[in-house]
Design an enzyme around this catalytic site. Structure first.
Site, PDB file in Angstrom:
ATOM      1  N   ILE A   1     -13.573   1.364  -1.496  1.00  0.00           N
ATOM      2  CA  ILE A   1     -14.998   1.691  -1.451  1.00  0.00           C
ATOM      3  C   ILE A   1     -15.237   2.881  -0.521  1.00  0.00           C
ATOM      4  O   ILE A   1     -14.908   2.811   0.663  1.00  0.00           O
ATOM      5  CB  ILE A   1     -15.832   0.494  -0.965  1.00  0.00           C
ATOM      6  CG1 ILE A   1     -15.578  -0.729  -1.838  1.00  0.00           C
ATOM      7  CG2 ILE A   1     -17.311   0.838  -0.955  1.00  0.00           C
ATOM      8  CD1 ILE A   1     -16.199  -2.002  -1.302  1.00  0.00           C
TER       9      ILE A   1
ATOM     10  N   LYS B   1     -13.258  -4.374  11.375  1.00  0.00           N
ATOM     11  CA  LYS B   1     -13.999  -3.468  10.504  1.00  0.00           C
ATOM     12  C   LYS B   1     -15.419  -3.250  11.017  1.00  0.00           C
ATOM     13  O   LYS B   1     -15.954  -2.135  10.935  1.00  0.00           O
ATOM     14  CB  LYS B   1     -14.011  -4.028   9.085  1.00  0.00           C
ATOM     15  CG  LYS B   1     -12.619  -4.095   8.466  1.00  0.00           C
ATOM     16  CD  LYS B   1     -12.609  -4.876   7.164  1.00  0.00           C
ATOM     17  CE  LYS B   1     -11.202  -4.956   6.570  1.00  0.00           C
ATOM     18  NZ  LYS B   1     -11.144  -5.793   5.349  1.00  0.00           N
TER      19      LYS B   1
ATOM     20  N   ASP C   1     -10.240 -10.030  10.995  1.00  0.00           N
ATOM     21  CA  ASP C   1     -10.183  -8.854  10.134  1.00  0.00           C
ATOM     22  C   ASP C   1     -11.555  -8.212   9.996  1.00  0.00           C
ATOM     23  O   ASP C   1     -11.713  -6.992  10.161  1.00  0.00           O
ATOM     24  CB  ASP C   1      -9.651  -9.266   8.756  1.00  0.00           C
ATOM     25  CG  ASP C   1      -9.660  -8.134   7.751  1.00  0.00           C
ATOM     26  OD1 ASP C   1      -8.694  -7.344   7.735  1.00  0.00           O
ATOM     27  OD2 ASP C   1     -10.636  -8.032   6.978  1.00  0.00           O
TER      28      ASP C   1
ATOM     29  N   LYS D   1      -6.917  -0.844  10.600  1.00  0.00           N
ATOM     30  CA  LYS D   1      -8.201  -1.254  11.159  1.00  0.00           C
ATOM     31  C   LYS D   1      -8.084  -1.849  12.556  1.00  0.00           C
ATOM     32  O   LYS D   1      -8.919  -1.598  13.424  1.00  0.00           O
ATOM     33  CB  LYS D   1      -8.888  -2.248  10.224  1.00  0.00           C
ATOM     34  CG  LYS D   1      -8.043  -3.456   9.873  1.00  0.00           C
ATOM     35  CD  LYS D   1      -8.680  -4.296   8.809  1.00  0.00           C
ATOM     36  CE  LYS D   1      -7.715  -5.370   8.303  1.00  0.00           C
ATOM     37  NZ  LYS D   1      -6.641  -4.796   7.472  1.00  0.00           N
TER      38      LYS D   1
ATOM     39  N   GLY E   1     -11.236  -1.131   1.599  1.00  0.00           N
ATOM     40  CA  GLY E   1     -10.340  -0.675   0.549  1.00  0.00           C
ATOM     41  C   GLY E   1     -10.774   0.610  -0.124  1.00  0.00           C
ATOM     42  O   GLY E   1     -10.937   1.646   0.513  1.00  0.00           O
TER      43      GLY E   1
ATOM     44  N   GLY F   1      -5.951  -4.678  -1.673  1.00  0.00           N
ATOM     45  CA  GLY F   1      -4.974  -4.512  -2.743  1.00  0.00           C
ATOM     46  C   GLY F   1      -4.288  -3.174  -2.650  1.00  0.00           C
ATOM     47  O   GLY F   1      -4.825  -2.211  -2.086  1.00  0.00           O
TER      48      GLY F   1
ATOM     49  N   ARG G   1      11.429  -0.674   7.512  1.00  0.00           N
ATOM     50  CA  ARG G   1      12.248  -1.587   8.315  1.00  0.00           C
ATOM     51  C   ARG G   1      13.505  -2.007   7.576  1.00  0.00           C
ATOM     52  O   ARG G   1      14.535  -2.253   8.189  1.00  0.00           O
ATOM     53  CB  ARG G   1      11.431  -2.827   8.691  1.00  0.00           C
ATOM     54  CG  ARG G   1      10.382  -2.588   9.766  1.00  0.00           C
ATOM     55  CD  ARG G   1       9.704  -3.884  10.161  1.00  0.00           C
ATOM     56  NE  ARG G   1       8.975  -4.483   9.034  1.00  0.00           N
ATOM     57  CZ  ARG G   1       8.347  -5.653   9.084  1.00  0.00           C
ATOM     58  NH1 ARG G   1       8.371  -6.356  10.205  1.00  0.00           N
ATOM     59  NH2 ARG G   1       7.706  -6.121   8.034  1.00  0.00           N
ATOM     60  N   ARG G   2      13.416  -2.102   6.233  1.00  0.00           N
ATOM     61  CA  ARG G   2      14.560  -2.565   5.431  1.00  0.00           C
ATOM     62  C   ARG G   2      14.995  -1.439   4.486  1.00  0.00           C
ATOM     63  O   ARG G   2      14.477  -1.323   3.362  1.00  0.00           O
ATOM     64  CB  ARG G   2      14.173  -3.821   4.653  1.00  0.00           C
ATOM     65  CG  ARG G   2      13.818  -5.006   5.550  1.00  0.00           C
ATOM     66  CD  ARG G   2      13.622  -6.288   4.749  1.00  0.00           C
ATOM     67  NE  ARG G   2      12.483  -6.174   3.857  1.00  0.00           N
ATOM     68  CZ  ARG G   2      11.230  -6.433   4.212  1.00  0.00           C
ATOM     69  NH1 ARG G   2      10.959  -6.799   5.455  1.00  0.00           N
ATOM     70  NH2 ARG G   2      10.239  -6.330   3.340  1.00  0.00           N
TER      71      ARG G   2
ATOM     72  N   VAL H   1       0.829  -1.208   0.000  1.00  0.00           N
ATOM     73  CA  VAL H   1       0.000   0.000   0.000  1.00  0.00           C
ATOM     74  C   VAL H   1       0.863   1.258   0.000  1.00  0.00           C
ATOM     75  O   VAL H   1       0.645   2.179  -0.796  1.00  0.00           O
ATOM     76  CB  VAL H   1      -0.952   0.008   1.211  1.00  0.00           C
ATOM     77  CG1 VAL H   1      -1.749   1.324   1.267  1.00  0.00           C
ATOM     78  CG2 VAL H   1      -1.909  -1.174   1.153  1.00  0.00           C
TER      79      VAL H   1
END
Length: 430
Positions: free
Chosen positions: A138, A207, A203, A107, A136, A306, A48-49, A17
């Site tokens: 929406i 939400k 998850d 979330k 996402g 996504g 982090r990397r 993201v």
């Protein structure tokens, strides 16, 4: 007239993201500037990397010291897309304390500590926006929080996890078993290597907590949400659903009690009629059905996860927060004035589909019907099939409380003629 001094934005996290957010900020820079009223400058990226190649991002902006980044004092907006509880919670709080507004897609954190974060944002006169935390791309949180602010929302019913919807849709359309459908979801990248958060409903529960809080102007925490996973759903359950003209979805359901005095939030598999709009939501898509007094029934549909879809929601919030920064205002904060109690699952009233394995002999149906009657659960339909001394008995109830149904099932298990309870599933979306 456009302001020449840019809005400085820091990005916490640069994964699927975060990298899309950075890309869109760069490729759509002129459009974003025109919409906000000022240029937008990516001022730092915490990762982090640091050695990983990140196309389109100046390596000089990359740091592993997220705390130092949010403490800079010259940031206008911090975008948090690292997820989890810590260090995200501390970083967001620190950003508020050092003058930045925050856009988040987290979330889990918002479901657990949203009230506390809103309080810190208000204390420092800053925005906290999180459209990307639910469904996402929406547009859902802003319509609930702003467009429907003058209406009374009574129910939010939705598919808010694309992984589980893909699996259940595959089981329904092809007859595949749960594991086979999960394996395909994993191969296609819809399911994580460890799919627990999705398939066990964690998850979706996070939400649901966020949606219920906004819809009902009441603080609803993750612990208030009843949660059941979908790993026990079988091909036989889908066969039963089809016989009823239904399909099965993992639903997040937030609703007011009929007397309006309390609310409930829950996540579980449920049968829904094929005539309901949510029944036609296929693949990894999300959809949320909202019912309110004045506007009636509304449906929000689209890709629920996504990189690009979620980044779209993040950028929408960034534009809104940027406009607020320029005008010296803040958008809507937490609205919890109603402070309605959150009822337990035992008080939830719905229909049920119960499949029993019973002895195939006279009087069994009468015994089962008596148990339902003794517990105040009214039967809508009964279907019985028998062979070689064994039978299956499928009972569909009228609306009953979860507590009453639980007592009924406990009593049924004690009957000598009942060999076992094959499945219990709620029926929603009437």
């Amino acid at each position: 007239m456009m302001r020449t001094r840019p809005l400085k934005v820091a990005l916490l996290g640069c994964g699927v993201v975060g990298s899309e957010v950075a890309r869109i900020m760069t490729t759509h820079a002129d459009d974003l500037a025109a919409r906000i009223g000022a240029p937008v400058e990516l001022a730092g990226v915490a990762v982090r990397r640091p050695d990983k190649v990140r196309e389109g991002i100046d390596p000089a902006l990359v740091t592993t010291d997220a705390t130092a980044l949010v403490k800079r004092g010259d940031l206008d907006i911090v975008v948090e897309v690292i997820g989890g509880i810590e260090p995200a919670r501390t970083l967001i709080t620190t950003a508020f304390e050092h003058g930045a507004s925050v856009v988040s897609a987290n979330k889990a954190l918002l479901a657990q500590d949203g009230a506390a974060l809103h309080a810190v944002a208000e204390e420092h006169g800053k925005d906290l926006y999180y459209e990307a935390a639910v469904a996402g791309a929406i547009p859902l949180i802003r319509p609930l929080r702003e467009s429907l602010a003058g209406d009374k929302v009574n129910r939010v019913l939705g598919i808010v996890n694309g992984t589980t919807n893909f699996i259940l849709d595959k089981m329904d359309s092809t007859g595949a078993g749960y594991q086979e459908a999960l394996d395909e979801a994993t191969a296609l990248g819809y399911a994580e290597a460890d799919p627990t958060a999705d398939v066990e409903g964690f998850d979706a529960a996070a939400k649901a907590a966020i949606l219920a809080g906004i819809a009902f102007h009441t603080r609803v925490r993750l612990d208030d949400v009843h949660r059941e996973g979908m790993t026990e759903v079988t091909a036989a359950d889908f066969a039963s659903a089809r016989e009823m003209g239904c399909t099965i979805k993992l639903l997040a359901i937030c609703e007011r009690a009929e007397d309006g005095a309390s609310v409930t939030a829950r996540v579980h598999p449920a049968m829904i009629p094929l005539s309901h709009p949510l029944a036609s939501v296929r693949g990894a898509y999300n959809a949320v059905f909202v019912e309110s007094d004045a506007s009636g029934q509304l449906m929000f549909y689209g890709p629920g996860a996504g990189g690009a879809p979620t980044a779209s929601a993040v950028l929408g919030d960034l534009v809104a927060v940027g406009r607020n920064r320029i005008s010296g205002t803040t958008g809507p904060g937490e609205s919890a004035y109603a402070a309605l109690p959150v009822s337990s699952m035992g008080e939830v009233v719905t229909r049920y589909h119960i499949s029993l394995d019973v002895a195939d002999k006279p009087g069994v149906l009468a015994q089962v019907a008596t148990v339902f009657a003794e517990h105040g659960v009214s039967i809508d339909t009964v279907r019985q099939q028998g062979k070689d001394g064994e039978a299956s008995l499928v009972v569909v109830t009228h609306r009953a409380s979860d507590a009453a149904l639980g007592g009924t099932v406990e009593a049924l298990r004690k009957l000598d003629t009942v060999r076992g309870v094959a499945s219990i599933m709620r029926v929603e979306g009437e």
